[in-house]
Design a protein around this motif. Sequence first.
Motif, PDB file in Angstrom:
ATOM      1  N   SER A 611      14.410  11.804  14.256  1.00 58.33           N
ATOM      2  CA  SER A 611      13.588  12.434  15.295  1.00 58.33           C
ATOM      3  C   SER A 611      12.381  13.150  14.700  1.00 58.33           C
ATOM      4  O   SER A 611      11.840  14.073  15.294  1.00 58.33           O
ATOM      5  N   LEU A 612      11.957  12.738  13.511  1.00 61.18           N
ATOM      6  CA  LEU A 612      10.850  13.392  12.824  1.00 61.18           C
ATOM      7  C   LEU A 612       9.511  12.792  13.242  1.00 61.18           C
ATOM      8  O   LEU A 612       9.426  11.611  13.597  1.00 61.18           O
ATOM      9  N   VAL A 613       8.475  13.621  13.180  1.00 55.75           N
ATOM     10  CA  VAL A 613       7.111  13.157  13.421  1.00 55.75           C
ATOM     11  C   VAL A 613       6.533  12.716  12.083  1.00 55.75           C
ATOM     12  O   VAL A 613       6.501  13.494  11.124  1.00 55.75           O
ATOM     13  N   VAL A 614       6.096  11.466  11.992  1.00 55.25           N
ATOM     14  CA  VAL A 614       5.547  10.925  10.752  1.00 55.25           C
ATOM     15  C   VAL A 614       4.184  10.307  11.047  1.00 55.25           C
ATOM     16  O   VAL A 614       4.041   9.518  11.985  1.00 55.25           O
ATOM     17  N   ASN A 615       3.211  10.675  10.237  1.00 60.56           N
ATOM     18  CA  ASN A 615       1.874  10.084  10.361  1.00 60.56           C
ATOM     19  C   ASN A 615       1.960   8.614   9.947  1.00 60.56           C
ATOM     20  O   ASN A 615       2.202   8.304   8.770  1.00 60.56           O
ATOM     21  N   PRO A 616       1.772   7.673  10.884  1.00 57.91           N
ATOM     22  CA  PRO A 616       1.964   6.251  10.558  1.00 57.91           C
ATOM     23  C   PRO A 616       0.983   5.741   9.509  1.00 57.91           C
ATOM     24  O   PRO A 616       1.329   4.885   8.697  1.00 57.91           O
ATOM     25  N   GLU A 617      -0.239   6.274   9.520  1.00 56.96           N
ATOM     26  CA  GLU A 617      -1.234   5.842   8.543  1.00 56.96           C
ATOM     27  C   GLU A 617      -0.826   6.261   7.136  1.00 56.96           C
ATOM     28  O   GLU A 617      -0.915   5.481   6.180  1.00 56.96           O
ATOM     29  N   ALA A 618      -0.339   7.505   7.010  1.00 56.33           N
ATOM     30  CA  ALA A 618       0.106   7.995   5.709  1.00 56.33           C
ATOM     31  C   ALA A 618       1.327   7.223   5.224  1.00 56.33           C
ATOM     32  O   ALA A 618       1.446   6.887   4.041  1.00 56.33           O
ATOM     33  N   ALA A 619       2.254   6.948   6.145  1.00 55.90           N
ATOM     34  CA  ALA A 619       3.489   6.257   5.775  1.00 55.90           C
ATOM     35  C   ALA A 619       3.234   4.822   5.331  1.00 55.90           C
ATOM     36  O   ALA A 619       3.966   4.284   4.489  1.00 55.90           O
ATOM     37  N   ALA A 620       2.188   4.193   5.886  1.00 56.74           N
ATOM     38  CA  ALA A 620       1.911   2.790   5.571  1.00 56.74           C
ATOM     39  C   ALA A 620       0.948   2.624   4.399  1.00 56.74           C
ATOM     40  O   ALA A 620       0.728   1.498   3.933  1.00 56.74           O
ATOM     41  N   ALA A 621       0.388   3.726   3.910  1.00 54.87           N
ATOM     42  CA  ALA A 621      -0.640   3.644   2.869  1.00 54.87           C
ATOM     43  C   ALA A 621      -0.077   3.047   1.576  1.00 54.87           C
ATOM     44  O   ALA A 621       1.049   3.336   1.173  1.00 54.87           O
ATOM     45  N   VAL A 622      -0.881   2.211   0.950  1.00 56.39           N
ATOM     46  CA  VAL A 622      -0.555   1.656  -0.364  1.00 56.39           C
ATOM     47  C   VAL A 622      -1.702   2.028  -1.296  1.00 56.39           C
ATOM     48  O   VAL A 622      -2.855   1.667  -1.058  1.00 56.39           O
ATOM     49  N   ARG A 623      -1.379   2.771  -2.347  1.00 61.28           N
ATOM     50  CA  ARG A 623      -2.422   3.308  -3.223  1.00 61.28           C
ATOM     51  C   ARG A 623      -2.732   2.355  -4.376  1.00 61.28           C
ATOM     52  O   ARG A 623      -1.856   1.623  -4.846  1.00 61.28           O
ATOM     53  N   GLN A 624      -3.982   2.392  -4.813  1.00 57.74           N
ATOM     54  CA  GLN A 624      -4.377   1.627  -5.988  1.00 57.74           C
ATOM     55  C   GLN A 624      -3.911   2.382  -7.237  1.00 57.74           C
ATOM     56  O   GLN A 624      -4.058   3.592  -7.337  1.00 57.74           O
TER      57      GLN A 624
END
Length: 679
Positions: A611-624
Amino acid sequence: MSSLKKALEKGISVVAGKTFDAIQFFNQFRPGAAFIPKWSDKPMLKSWQKSKPVLGWPRTTDSLCPKCVKEARAAILSGEVDYRVLINEKVGEIKAQIIERDNQIWMVKECPIHGKFEDIMAIDARFLAHIEANFPGRDIRAHNDEKLHNHGSSTIKYGRGAVLTVDLTNRCNMMCDPCFMDANQVGFVHELSWDDIKEILDNAISIKPRRQLSVQFSGGEPTLSPYFLDAIAYARRIGYNSVQAATNGIEFAKDINFARRAAEAGLRYVYLQFDGIGNDANSHRHIGNLFDVKLRAINNIHEAGIEIVLVTTLVNGVNNDQVGRIIEFALDNPKKIAFLAFQPVSFTGRDEDITDERRMRQRYTLSHLARDVKEQTGLTEPTRDWFPLSLMGAFADFADLVHGPKAEWGQVSCGCHPNCGVGTALMINKETKEMAPVPQFLNISGLVKDMTKITDAGRGKWMSNFMMALALLKNYDPYGAPKSFSLLDMLKKFDKSFGLTGKNYGRVDGKRTMEDIQKRRSDPWNFLFVAGMWFQDLFNYDFRRTEMCIIPYGTQEGEISFCAYNTGIGWRNIIEDMYQNATVAKWYKEYGRHEIFANNKNVKLDSYEHSLVVNPEAAAAVRQRETDKPMTAKDELRMMKKMYQQSVLKQLGVKSDPSEKLVQLVPKRRSGSLASPSR
């Protein structure tokens, strides 16, 4: 209406300030004598009686040679030298200079045998100067503690501690880089028996000052110990209000009933390893779905009635970009997350032999943390909103005064060296999520100065509480607070934290129930504390810090400073070797293998719901990522092996094709011979 309310509160603040100053003019004369509380054999200290280590720069301190230490430790582990040499001699000790260079603070030291070493302590000299200037002085000196604190130069000398860490086992179900204890890699199992656990906990309350420590069960992974739940229950039974577990959360994520059993046993906090938002940000832990595991663990832990502290080891260039995202995650979930503990990496354990190049590239300090919080969130000012954790000692001193001489336990007190830890706080409404940095509406430095005056005056409980209320009002700026936050909210929050008036906000002792937990959680405001705790390694070691340690390890050889145990001369290596249960092979043969999640293996979960609020953009980010530089000890070992093999091939006159795999050159074993296990 809101502006009228704020104006009224501002008027109350001004009147309270004048009233406080008028009363304090007379209150300063003929202060009450310091009493000897039941939990101590020595009187409480007045502010002017507190000592301080030498601070500022340039200054000289006692440190260690990184190479002498490893040589001495190897001699002890091989049996050539008795470990008691660490108690009777100054093994590996050298002087170090702490200096300013280009607005940075550095530790520079030179060993007559191994040469010069240097490392950065702060990227902003002004920040560290601000932190050191707010250090209130050392806590009461430990006494009647000779049996627990007798470790030569590493002996803890000051304070009552804040967290007693007890490693239940060195077994772990993960294979992380970094890992300060080198879990699963030392070749043997060190696991406390039930008698060991009881003895360590009993010993901790046998000395003075008798401390209301937070007992933290750790490891390895403490949930792998067969005594995990029993240890929690025993700690609560003998009087500790706060019992916590430092865990990766896998067992809690897999089974909500496990979380419920832990809560029933008395677990109050989970110190949850949490490296960032999204599986990519956790990829250096080598579990494919680790972020999903964390979310499920948080969900189960909170539902069971246990509070959550997110703990992040920060490595520069690896996951320090996640600082802001972790804070935003906590602010998005104020009902579940109450504390963030950021820990700049300590290059020890698997990373003790780190190259100078990688160490300087990945080094992260408390000043890095303050900078990253500001740059990544826009919240807090480094030299306004951050303070040494030891400033909390002033609050503990006041609470000890109010609780009086008959109190059975002293307050938890964070009396560590100002270079050890820093903190700031945000006040956020759990429903509306409106928030503000606490130092924006509460003058922390002014409050501590006024509170110290009250404590030094040593008046009775109700007079001291009245003066404290005035001090809070005096230093409160309603215009900097969240709009719906009020003076009454602030006074309640302070009372709830320190139990000053005796009002019941929900029990926290061993008799607390789910009803008590819900009562405490009903507070509409979350005081989100953001802490940075920087543990030492051999490159920045300072004995002035270890002698003031507030996070001792409870071991079979007494209580040892966190840094002296995990790094320094290496008490962990020595004690675990002395008291090892069995080789890994023998342990597996007798008890079977425990599951280890590594090589990007997923943890199988029955449910991924939360039931947590998660920023979808942050969660999906893939870093170089940089691919041409070693990022871990394993990378460095692989590169060194490759260089060595290429060198050998060159000497043999064999041309190598860089696109081909190198053949490992090893001597043939004789038929029937066994390779000795490497530790």
